[in-house]
Design a protein around this motif. Structure first.
Motif, PDB file in Angstrom:
ATOM      1  N   VAL A 124     -16.868   9.072 -14.728  1.00 34.64           N
ATOM      2  CA  VAL A 124     -15.801   9.943 -14.236  1.00 34.64           C
ATOM      3  C   VAL A 124     -14.809  10.226 -15.366  1.00 34.64           C
ATOM      4  O   VAL A 124     -14.393   9.316 -16.090  1.00 34.64           O
ATOM      5  CB  VAL A 124     -15.074   9.295 -13.046  1.00 34.64           C
ATOM      6  N   GLY A 125     -14.450  11.498 -15.524  1.00 37.12           N
ATOM      7  CA  GLY A 125     -13.542  11.902 -16.586  1.00 37.12           C
ATOM      8  C   GLY A 125     -14.253  12.268 -17.874  1.00 37.12           C
ATOM      9  O   GLY A 125     -13.616  12.731 -18.823  1.00 37.12           O
ATOM     10  N   GLY A 126     -15.562  12.085 -17.905  1.00 34.22           N
ATOM     11  CA  GLY A 126     -16.316  12.350 -19.122  1.00 34.22           C
ATOM     12  C   GLY A 126     -16.714  13.804 -19.268  1.00 34.22           C
ATOM     13  O   GLY A 126     -16.896  14.513 -18.276  1.00 34.22           O
ATOM     14  N   ARG A 127     -16.860  14.233 -20.518  1.00 42.70           N
ATOM     15  CA  ARG A 127     -17.294  15.606 -20.819  1.00 42.70           C
ATOM     16  C   ARG A 127     -18.775  15.607 -21.185  1.00 42.70           C
ATOM     17  O   ARG A 127     -19.244  14.752 -21.935  1.00 42.70           O
ATOM     18  CB  ARG A 127     -16.482  16.176 -21.981  1.00 42.70           C
ATOM     19  N   TYR A 128     -19.511  16.572 -20.655  1.00 39.13           N
ATOM     20  CA  TYR A 128     -20.933  16.748 -20.952  1.00 39.13           C
ATOM     21  C   TYR A 128     -21.130  18.202 -21.335  1.00 39.13           C
ATOM     22  O   TYR A 128     -20.764  19.107 -20.573  1.00 39.13           O
ATOM     23  CB  TYR A 128     -21.768  16.396 -19.724  1.00 39.13           C
ATOM     24  N   VAL A 129     -21.665  18.445 -22.516  1.00 37.12           N
ATOM     25  CA  VAL A 129     -21.860  19.807 -23.016  1.00 37.12           C
ATOM     26  C   VAL A 129     -23.355  20.059 -23.129  1.00 37.12           C
ATOM     27  O   VAL A 129     -24.071  19.332 -23.814  1.00 37.12           O
ATOM     28  CB  VAL A 129     -21.169  20.010 -24.386  1.00 37.12           C
ATOM     29  N   TYR A 130     -23.797  21.100 -22.449  1.00 40.47           N
ATOM     30  CA  TYR A 130     -25.219  21.430 -22.451  1.00 40.47           C
ATOM     31  C   TYR A 130     -25.436  22.779 -23.142  1.00 40.47           C
ATOM     32  O   TYR A 130     -24.657  23.700 -22.920  1.00 40.47           O
ATOM     33  CB  TYR A 130     -25.750  21.501 -21.011  1.00 40.47           C
ATOM     34  N   PRO A 131     -26.468  22.867 -24.021  1.00 43.04           N
ATOM     35  CA  PRO A 131     -27.518  21.883 -24.314  1.00 43.04           C
ATOM     36  C   PRO A 131     -27.189  20.897 -25.440  1.00 43.04           C
ATOM     37  O   PRO A 131     -28.057  20.113 -25.833  1.00 43.04           O
ATOM     38  CB  PRO A 131     -28.699  22.763 -24.697  1.00 43.04           C
ATOM     39  N   MET A 132     -25.990  20.923 -25.963  1.00 45.77           N
ATOM     40  CA  MET A 132     -25.641  20.033 -27.070  1.00 45.77           C
ATOM     41  C   MET A 132     -25.969  18.573 -26.758  1.00 45.77           C
ATOM     42  O   MET A 132     -26.494  17.831 -27.604  1.00 45.77           O
ATOM     43  CB  MET A 132     -24.154  20.177 -27.401  1.00 45.77           C
ATOM     44  N   ASP A 133     -25.688  18.150 -25.521  1.00 39.44           N
ATOM     45  CA  ASP A 133     -25.866  16.747 -25.142  1.00 39.44           C
ATOM     46  C   ASP A 133     -27.141  16.508 -24.344  1.00 39.44           C
ATOM     47  O   ASP A 133     -27.278  15.473 -23.667  1.00 39.44           O
ATOM     48  CB  ASP A 133     -24.660  16.277 -24.308  1.00 39.44           C
ATOM     49  N   LYS A 134     -28.096  17.416 -24.423  1.00 38.74           N
ATOM     50  CA  LYS A 134     -29.253  17.381 -23.536  1.00 38.74           C
ATOM     51  C   LYS A 134     -30.108  16.133 -23.679  1.00 38.74           C
ATOM     52  O   LYS A 134     -30.809  15.744 -22.730  1.00 38.74           O
ATOM     53  CB  LYS A 134     -30.131  18.618 -23.745  1.00 38.74           C
ATOM     54  N   ASP A 135     -30.073  15.473 -24.822  1.00 41.24           N
ATOM     55  CA  ASP A 135     -30.917  14.294 -25.032  1.00 41.24           C
ATOM     56  C   ASP A 135     -30.205  12.981 -24.696  1.00 41.24           C
ATOM     57  O   ASP A 135     -30.812  11.910 -24.777  1.00 41.24           O
ATOM     58  CB  ASP A 135     -31.405  14.242 -26.485  1.00 41.24           C
ATOM     59  N   LYS A 136     -28.933  13.065 -24.319  1.00 36.38           N
ATOM     60  CA  LYS A 136     -28.197  11.840 -24.001  1.00 36.38           C
ATOM     61  C   LYS A 136     -28.669  11.254 -22.674  1.00 36.38           C
ATOM     62  O   LYS A 136     -28.987  11.977 -21.734  1.00 36.38           O
ATOM     63  CB  LYS A 136     -26.695  12.130 -23.925  1.00 36.38           C
ATOM     64  N   ILE A 137     -28.678   9.923 -22.617  1.00 34.69           N
ATOM     65  CA  ILE A 137     -29.030   9.207 -21.398  1.00 34.69           C
ATOM     66  C   ILE A 137     -27.784   8.599 -20.755  1.00 34.69           C
ATOM     67  O   ILE A 137     -27.634   8.597 -19.538  1.00 34.69           O
ATOM     68  CB  ILE A 137     -30.056   8.098 -21.678  1.00 34.69           C
ATOM     69  N   TYR A 138     -26.892   8.085 -21.590  1.00 34.83           N
ATOM     70  CA  TYR A 138     -25.680   7.439 -21.096  1.00 34.83           C
ATOM     71  C   TYR A 138     -24.442   8.145 -21.639  1.00 34.83           C
ATOM     72  O   TYR A 138     -24.425   8.588 -22.789  1.00 34.83           O
ATOM     73  CB  TYR A 138     -25.616   5.968 -21.539  1.00 34.83           C
ATOM     74  N   TYR A 139     -23.420   8.199 -20.804  1.00 38.76           N
ATOM     75  CA  TYR A 139     -22.119   8.647 -21.286  1.00 38.76           C
ATOM     76  C   TYR A 139     -21.264   7.430 -21.601  1.00 38.76           C
ATOM     77  O   TYR A 139     -21.285   6.438 -20.873  1.00 38.76           O
ATOM     78  CB  TYR A 139     -21.397   9.503 -20.247  1.00 38.76           C
ATOM     79  N   HIS A 140     -20.516   7.515 -22.681  1.00 40.08           N
ATOM     80  CA  HIS A 140     -19.516   6.500 -22.990  1.00 40.08           C
ATOM     81  C   HIS A 140     -18.253   7.214 -23.435  1.00 40.08           C
ATOM     82  O   HIS A 140     -18.309   8.133 -24.246  1.00 40.08           O
ATOM     83  CB  HIS A 140     -19.995   5.558 -24.103  1.00 40.08           C
ATOM     84  N   HIS A 141     -17.130   6.814 -22.860  1.00 42.00           N
ATOM     85  CA  HIS A 141     -15.880   7.400 -23.297  1.00 42.00           C
ATOM     86  C   HIS A 141     -15.652   7.103 -24.774  1.00 42.00           C
ATOM     87  O   HIS A 141     -16.112   6.085 -25.301  1.00 42.00           O
ATOM     88  CB  HIS A 141     -14.716   6.841 -22.469  1.00 42.00           C
ATOM     89  N   ARG A 142     -14.958   8.008 -25.437  1.00 37.39           N
ATOM     90  CA  ARG A 142     -14.670   7.865 -26.866  1.00 37.39           C
ATOM     91  C   ARG A 142     -14.057   6.502 -27.155  1.00 37.39           C
ATOM     92  O   ARG A 142     -13.138   6.045 -26.478  1.00 37.39           O
ATOM     93  CB  ARG A 142     -13.706   8.975 -27.293  1.00 37.39           C
ATOM     94  N   ARG A 143     -14.594   5.817 -28.168  1.00 39.24           N
ATOM     95  CA  ARG A 143     -14.165   4.451 -28.462  1.00 39.24           C
ATOM     96  C   ARG A 143     -13.011   4.393 -29.454  1.00 39.24           C
ATOM     97  O   ARG A 143     -12.308   3.401 -29.554  1.00 39.24           O
ATOM     98  CB  ARG A 143     -15.361   3.644 -28.996  1.00 39.24           C
ATOM     99  N   GLY A 144     -12.818   5.472 -30.223  1.00 40.27           N
ATOM    100  CA  GLY A 144     -11.663   5.524 -31.110  1.00 40.27           C
ATOM    101  C   GLY A 144     -11.818   4.739 -32.400  1.00 40.27           C
ATOM    102  O   GLY A 144     -12.892   4.244 -32.740  1.00 40.27           O
TER     103      GLY A 144
END
Length: 367
Positions: A330-350
């Motif tokens: 929740v709150g995460g950004r997903y950009v398609y097709p840029m992120d099409k191969d991602k399996i997991y989302y992780h918030h920016r770690r900084g």
């Protein structure tokens, strides 16, 4: 005055809610979508924000509420759809299980407000009020400036009008309708939200008697959406249950990303798709990426996406799956097709700029 003497319940609420403040609002408004892409943010439950290179901002099922806040009398309203479905009377313990990640009153622009159906966790009077009172406008297909429209099935429009949205601002849609919003084309499709069929206008003892009656028309209560964008075609299934008619949608349309409402159904309840339903939906839709949503929000329906991953890995080779799951936050950004191969989302770690500036430590050995 001291800090403690100034502290009140009201000051605490104003200083902490929503928990993310305007962080996500700023992220959405400042993000420039690259050409040939579409950006999406998950707002909790089935709420999603879509943004395109052409400046289209569209929300689907944005909801600003919560679940139970008190035990009350411990009883569910006798005409609640869950009570209609299984005959239960004890209060459903559905507390909101995630932080509230947006400030709906801080947004400056949206081009359309969409609802898949009229259940309380899929529509927002707060969001409607801000869109109306702020005077937001957009442009129609001819480039003419118009007020931001509210788009949904008949029952959703009825709800908006009851809240005070002018009827002329609303657009009733049903499967087969197509609406253009800047560089997004919205195709309205059949919903399979069978919980909507058990929903009555009244939740009190005067509720409509459904026993033995032909079900009401689903098209008046709920729709699914296919958003055709410069980055791909996104299928939003609202609260649909699994249906073999997903296969028809998959044959009629090229679907890149599909959202499905996933949950762990309590005993005696069938309201969310299970892990295998999510995989079957994706296979039937012939999508490229399937994204489980809704699993996050209710304490009594919370599910574990690892179950989907386990079944996917168990079945993908023998069934020759052409899709893969994406597990969002929740709150995460997903950009398609840029992120099409991602399996997991992780918030920016900084901490990307570590050691780019002088440190303030006694000795390097401290590190």
């Amino acid at each position: 005055m001291s800090k403690i003497s100034e502290m009140t319940r009201e000051s605490w609420i104003m200083s902490t809610f929503p928990e993310w403040g305007t962080w996500l609002v700023e992220d959405i408004e400042s993000y420039e979508v690259p050409e040939g892409q579409v950006a999406m943010w998950w707002l909790g439950c089935t709420g999603t924000w879509f943004k395109t290179p052409g400046g289209a901002n569209v929300t689907v099922d944005l909801w600003c509420g919560n679940g139970k806040r008190t035990h009350g009398d411990g009883k569910m309203k006798v005409g609640h759809q869950m009570a209609n479905m299984c005959g239960c009377r004890s209060m459903q313990p559905n507390l909101r299980n995630v932080p509230f990640v947006i400030d709906p009153f801080a947004f400056k622009q949206v081009d359309a407000v969409l609802a898949t159906h009229y259940h309380q966790d899929h529509m927002s009077a707060e969001w409607a009020a801000h869109v109306l009172h702020s005077g937001m406008t957009t442009t129609d297909e001819n480039g003419k400036e118009i007020p931001v429209p509210f788009i949904g099935p008949q029952k959703s429009v009825d709800t908006w009008v009851k809240w005070g949205v002018p009827v002329e601002r609303c657009k009733v849609v049903k499967p087969g309708d197509v609406i253009k919003i800047k560089d997004i084309e919205i195709v309205c499709l059949d919903s399979f939200d069978r919980t909507c069929i058990t929903t009555t206008d009244s939740t009190g003892p005067d509720r409509e008697e459904l026993t033995g009656k032909c079900p009401t028309d689903m098209d008046e209560k709920a729709v699914n959406y296919l958003l055709k964008t410069p980055g791909g075609n996104i299928y939003h299934s609202g609260d649909s249950h699994f249906s073999i008619y997903f296969a028809k949608h998959g044959k009629d349309y090229d679907i890149d990303v599909a959202f499905g409402s996933f949950g762990e159904n309590p005993i005696g309840m069938q309201d969310k798709m299970t892990s295998i339903d999510i995989l079957r939906m994706a296979e039937n839709l012939q999508c490229k990426v399937v994204v489980p949503i809704h699993w996050d929000v209710w304490t009594n329906f919370q599910a574990d996406c690892n179950e989907i991953e386990l079944l996917y890995n168990f079945k993908k080779d023998r069934n020759e799956y052409k899709f893969h799951p994406f597990f969002w936050q929740v709150g995460g950004r997903y950009v398609y097709p840029m992120d099409k191969d991602k399996i997991y989302y992780h918030h920016r770690r900084g901490f990307e700029d570590c050691f780019e500036h002088p440190q303030n430590i006694p000795f390097r050995s401290c590190l």
